[in-house]
Structures are given as C-alpha cells and as structure tokens.
Design a protein around this motif. Structure first.
Motif, PDB file in Angstrom:
ATOM      1  N   ARG A   1      36.965  -8.904 -34.382  1.00  0.00           N
ATOM      2  CA  ARG A   1      37.306  -9.237 -35.760  1.00  0.00           C
ATOM      3  C   ARG A   1      36.731  -8.271 -36.778  1.00  0.00           C
ATOM      4  O   ARG A   1      37.096  -8.289 -37.946  1.00  0.00           O
ATOM      5  CB  ARG A   1      36.814 -10.659 -36.102  1.00  0.00           C
ATOM      6  CG  ARG A   1      37.183 -11.722 -35.083  1.00  0.00           C
ATOM      7  CD  ARG A   1      38.696 -11.938 -35.011  1.00  0.00           C
ATOM      8  NE  ARG A   1      39.305 -12.155 -36.303  1.00  0.00           N
ATOM      9  CZ  ARG A   1      39.785 -13.335 -36.712  1.00  0.00           C
ATOM     10  NH1 ARG A   1      39.729 -14.378 -35.920  1.00  0.00           N
ATOM     11  NH2 ARG A   1      40.345 -13.447 -37.897  1.00  0.00           N
ATOM     12  N   GLY A   2      35.761  -7.463 -36.379  1.00  0.00           N
ATOM     13  CA  GLY A   2      35.159  -6.524 -37.312  1.00  0.00           C
ATOM     14  C   GLY A   2      34.488  -5.389 -36.565  1.00  0.00           C
ATOM     15  O   GLY A   2      34.117  -5.546 -35.405  1.00  0.00           O
ATOM     16  N   ILE A   3      34.361  -4.251 -37.232  1.00  0.00           N
ATOM     17  CA  ILE A   3      33.832  -3.047 -36.589  1.00  0.00           C
ATOM     18  C   ILE A   3      32.857  -2.340 -37.517  1.00  0.00           C
ATOM     19  O   ILE A   3      33.135  -2.167 -38.698  1.00  0.00           O
ATOM     20  CB  ILE A   3      34.987  -2.084 -36.225  1.00  0.00           C
ATOM     21  CG1 ILE A   3      35.809  -2.655 -35.065  1.00  0.00           C
ATOM     22  CG2 ILE A   3      34.452  -0.694 -35.866  1.00  0.00           C
ATOM     23  CD1 ILE A   3      37.010  -1.808 -34.677  1.00  0.00           C
TER      24      ILE A   3
ATOM     25  N   GLY B   1      43.027  -7.861 -41.541  1.00  0.00           N
ATOM     26  CA  GLY B   1      42.449  -8.934 -40.747  1.00  0.00           C
ATOM     27  C   GLY B   1      41.297  -8.458 -39.885  1.00  0.00           C
ATOM     28  O   GLY B   1      40.608  -9.272 -39.272  1.00  0.00           O
ATOM     29  N   VAL B   2      41.096  -7.155 -39.816  1.00  0.00           N
ATOM     30  CA  VAL B   2      39.923  -6.622 -39.112  1.00  0.00           C
ATOM     31  C   VAL B   2      39.077  -5.862 -40.130  1.00  0.00           C
ATOM     32  O   VAL B   2      39.564  -4.945 -40.785  1.00  0.00           O
ATOM     33  CB  VAL B   2      40.329  -5.690 -37.950  1.00  0.00           C
ATOM     34  CG1 VAL B   2      39.094  -5.181 -37.225  1.00  0.00           C
ATOM     35  CG2 VAL B   2      41.258  -6.412 -36.986  1.00  0.00           C
ATOM     36  N   SER B   3      37.839  -6.267 -40.267  1.00  0.00           N
ATOM     37  CA  SER B   3      36.961  -5.660 -41.266  1.00  0.00           C
ATOM     38  C   SER B   3      36.255  -4.453 -40.699  1.00  0.00           C
ATOM     39  O   SER B   3      35.974  -4.408 -39.509  1.00  0.00           O
ATOM     40  CB  SER B   3      35.899  -6.674 -41.700  1.00  0.00           C
ATOM     41  OG  SER B   3      36.504  -7.884 -42.054  1.00  0.00           O
ATOM     42  N   GLN B   4      35.974  -3.497 -41.558  1.00  0.00           N
ATOM     43  CA  GLN B   4      35.178  -2.384 -41.077  1.00  0.00           C
ATOM     44  C   GLN B   4      34.165  -1.942 -42.107  1.00  0.00           C
ATOM     45  O   GLN B   4      34.359  -2.072 -43.309  1.00  0.00           O
ATOM     46  CB  GLN B   4      36.054  -1.190 -40.694  1.00  0.00           C
ATOM     47  CG  GLN B   4      36.611  -0.409 -41.855  1.00  0.00           C
ATOM     48  CD  GLN B   4      37.274   0.887 -41.411  1.00  0.00           C
ATOM     49  OE1 GLN B   4      36.646   1.741 -40.800  1.00  0.00           O
ATOM     50  NE2 GLN B   4      38.568   1.012 -41.721  1.00  0.00           N
TER      51      GLN B   4
END
Lengths: 224, 224
Positions: free
Chosen positions: A181-183, A196-199
DNA sequence: GTCTGTGAAAGTGTTCACAGCG
DNA sequence: CGCTGTGAACACTTTCACAGAC
C-alpha cells in the motif's frame, strides 16, 4: 447522511497538508523525548520552542484532528502521544518488506529506530543469488521472485526500495502488483505509482544538496 | 541604487522557499536522467509531467534564479543542469565528514551517489576505539577527538551525523565549533544549531510514518 | 493567571492566462 | 505554432489576538 458526528474527531482522511503530517511526527518524536526526560505535561509553546515552530502553529496543526489539550494546563504527553500515533496509524504494527540488501539495505535491516515506532521489517529480498538464503539481523534474504507470494499472503503492508536507480521502477511495480500500500524509495528516481499507493522518496544526495544550497547562499551573501 | 543589474541573475541568497530548493534538486536529477536517455532538450511541461508538477510550477521555480529557457524551444538539458548545479552550489566539490560509523554510517561511506553530485566523504569519525584506525571504503576511521583538527584545518565543509540520538547534539556542537557550515542529521532528534549553520534532518522512522499516515487515511476512508 | 481552540487578518505559494520571442 | 517568463487571481498556510475553560 444525517447522524451526529462523533465528538473529538475530524476528517483525518480529508485533505490534510503534507507539511502538517510532517510536523505531526516531529511532535510525536519530541513528546517521546519529553517523556524520557520525565516530563508529563507540556504546552504548545514548549513543544514549538523545542522544534522551532510557533505555539499557534502547533495548536493549529493538532486542531486538524481534534481537541487534545486541556485549557489552562496544556497537553498530557502520554495522551497526545497516543492520539498522534492513532492519527499516523502507528497505533498498530506495520510490516515492511525491504528490497535490495546492499550497504543501505543492510543498514535499514539493522536500524533500531523502526521497531519502537511501530514498524517491523519482516522480509528482505535481493536479486543476487549469492545473498539469497543468508540471514541479516535475523531476517532471511529471499529471492526477488518470491515477493509476490510473501506480500500477497497478506503479511506485508509497506515496501522499502533500496536497489540501484535503474531497477527501482521495476521493483516498485512488483511490490504494487503484490498488494503493497505504500513505498519508501531510497533510489534517486521518481517512481510512477498508481493512485492508491503512497510513496515517500529519500535521496541522500538531495539532502546534501539542500544543505549545500543554504551554505552556498550564505557564502555568496557574505562574499558579495 | 542606480546601476544596471547584471542580466540573468536574481538574488539567490534572498529568501527562496525551501520547497523551491527541494524541487530544484528534483529537476536536476530528472535532467540527468533525460541526458542519460539521450534527450538534449526538454520543456517545463515534460519536466513537470515526469515529476508530478505543473509546467507553470517548473517555470516559476526557475524564475527565482534567472531566465534559463529558450522561448519556442524549451530548455537545453546540459545548460539547465549547469545552472542548477551553480545555484545549488554543487558546481564545486564539497568535502563531508561522517561522524558515527555504525550500520548507517558504513552505508553512507559506501554510497555511490554522492561523488557524482559533488560530495566527497573525506573523513570519518567514531567514538569506539575498536573501530579507530580501520579503513572503510578507503576512508580511515579517526577518533572523535580529532574532529577539531581535521575540520579546522579547512579540509571539511559539511558534516553528516549518524550517531545514536543521545550523542547527536554533542557531536553537532563539536562539528560546529570546528567550523562546519552545514549538517545532515540522521539521528531522530532536533538539533539546536547557531545561526549560520544549516541543517537537514533525515529520520528513517519518520519517513515510514508519512507513508503509514497516507495509507491509514485511505483505509479509514474506505472502511468508513 | 495559564493555556487551549479558533475565527479573522496577513502573508506565501501556486495556478492561470497571455504577451512576446524564436 | 510552441514555449518561456510573468503579472494578476486564486488558494493555501501561518500568525494574530481573543473568548472560553481550568
């Protein structure tokens, strides 16, 4: 759409400025230092002073999420710590996968500061067959091909990318496909990720550049 | 107060927002990627698109420092790279001292991305006598007591602090006393530094917190 | 008296939209 | 035409200042 809003709660998902979230975790860190010093109650001015912000800034920031203070008294440190952790989502443990076990990856695996803040590096991956199977800091290094299995099994929430720049986008794609869900990206490239994917990007050379700009500006001002 | 201002030059030392400087080094990085791809000319919209900013933002940011573009054409990549490096101060080499050769310090010593951006880690210090005298990545580890000598000899511009939180302020004080002009701080504390010394803080747990906030917000929005 | 929470004011940063140049 | 550089409009953040709670 009727219903009474529950007290002591604001949007939280709604558009909170990134700068506010940044400061929020600074407040958290400082509150933890205060507690370590044996201080149980603090105020917006004390907190702000120690971090270089105004008291009004501290209060406004917190006001985005609710009313956590006690007029005439201040903030109970442990109380505010709990609230901020809840807001940041670190009132639970997030499992993190590390991809890339080079120098930096090894340092991330050994970093002591994650656990206490609610992050557990639960898996590590590398493309180098010579590294696969090794254990670093108690974590077994797996082949990059296994990312899908491990992450999709639902055991992993977030990814840390510590591979060379040229591989970062491909690695990120795999992580995202696997359901992360996040990087946090340590490679010096801008990742293109789906909504929808946080970075968050951490670029060590860029951090030094921020400092060198400030110093160079000062030198120019003096010299001129 | 008369006099013609030299063309193609703005204040530079004057109050440039930190956000602008941050983006500036993103532009630099992206321009270097473009050159590596064999692209020689770009535009504010191409640059912005690849980084997630508007074209107007790119142009306004650059306008703080001068007029580097060619109407109808765009920006010559190599030209703009030179300009940004000059603005950031990385048109020369900055020597950097590392204090704290633990896991993270070792990774910083081995980091390949510094050299090409104009930073050379020229000295490393640790308080552990067992480490003093070792060589890591070709750099000899010295005792912390020697910071004064080495830095004051004028050989060091910047410091990187990678010691445990409890020692960071003391280490920073020594670096500042020795004449360092800027510090990148990897310890999870806010340093109190005198005016005239710049600092940037990198807190790995905080980076993860920024991501977990974003993810938690999204989950709350979905779940609710 | 102390300190929070918050509208209103001031200040900054971003986007718009277009004149002017290649 | 395409693209920059830029004043003017807009949006957002921070600061101010004070009413209300302890």
């Amino acid at each position: 759409m009727s219903s009474s809003k529950p007290p002591n709660s604001r949007s939280e998902a709604g558009s909170v400025p990134a700068a506010v979230v940044n400061r929020l975790s600074l407040y958290l860190r400082e509150l933890q230092h205060l507690v370590a010093e044996g201080i149980q109650t603090t105020s917006s001015s004390q907190l702000g002073e120690r971090l270089g912000f105004s008291d009004a800034q501290v209060r406004k920031d917190l006001a985005h999420f609710g009313a956590f203070g006690h007029p005439g008294v201040g903030y109970r440190c442990d109380e505010l710590i709990s609230e901020i952790r809840r807001i940041l989502g670190t009132d639970r443990v997030w499992t993190v996968a590390l991809v890339g076990v080079g120098n930096l990856g090894r340092a991330l695996l050994g970093y002591k500061g994650f656990e206490s803040q609610g992050f557990r590096v639960a898996a590590a991956f590398d493309s180098d067959p010579a590294k696969v199977g090794d254990r670093v800091e108690g974590v077994e290094i797996r082949s990059i091909e296994e990312i899908g299995q491990i992450v999709a099994r639902g055991a992993i929430d977030l990814g840390m990318v510590a591979v060379p720049a040229g591989f970062a986008q491909a690695v990120a794609d795999v992580l995202v496909a696997a359901g992360v869900r996040g990087i946090v990206n340590f490679a010096p490239v801008s990742l293109a990720l789906p909504e929808g994917v946080s970075q968050v990007g951490v670029d060590l050379a860029r951090e030094l550049e921020q400092v060198s700009f400030a110093v160079a500006s000062r030198l120019r001002a003096e010299g001129a």
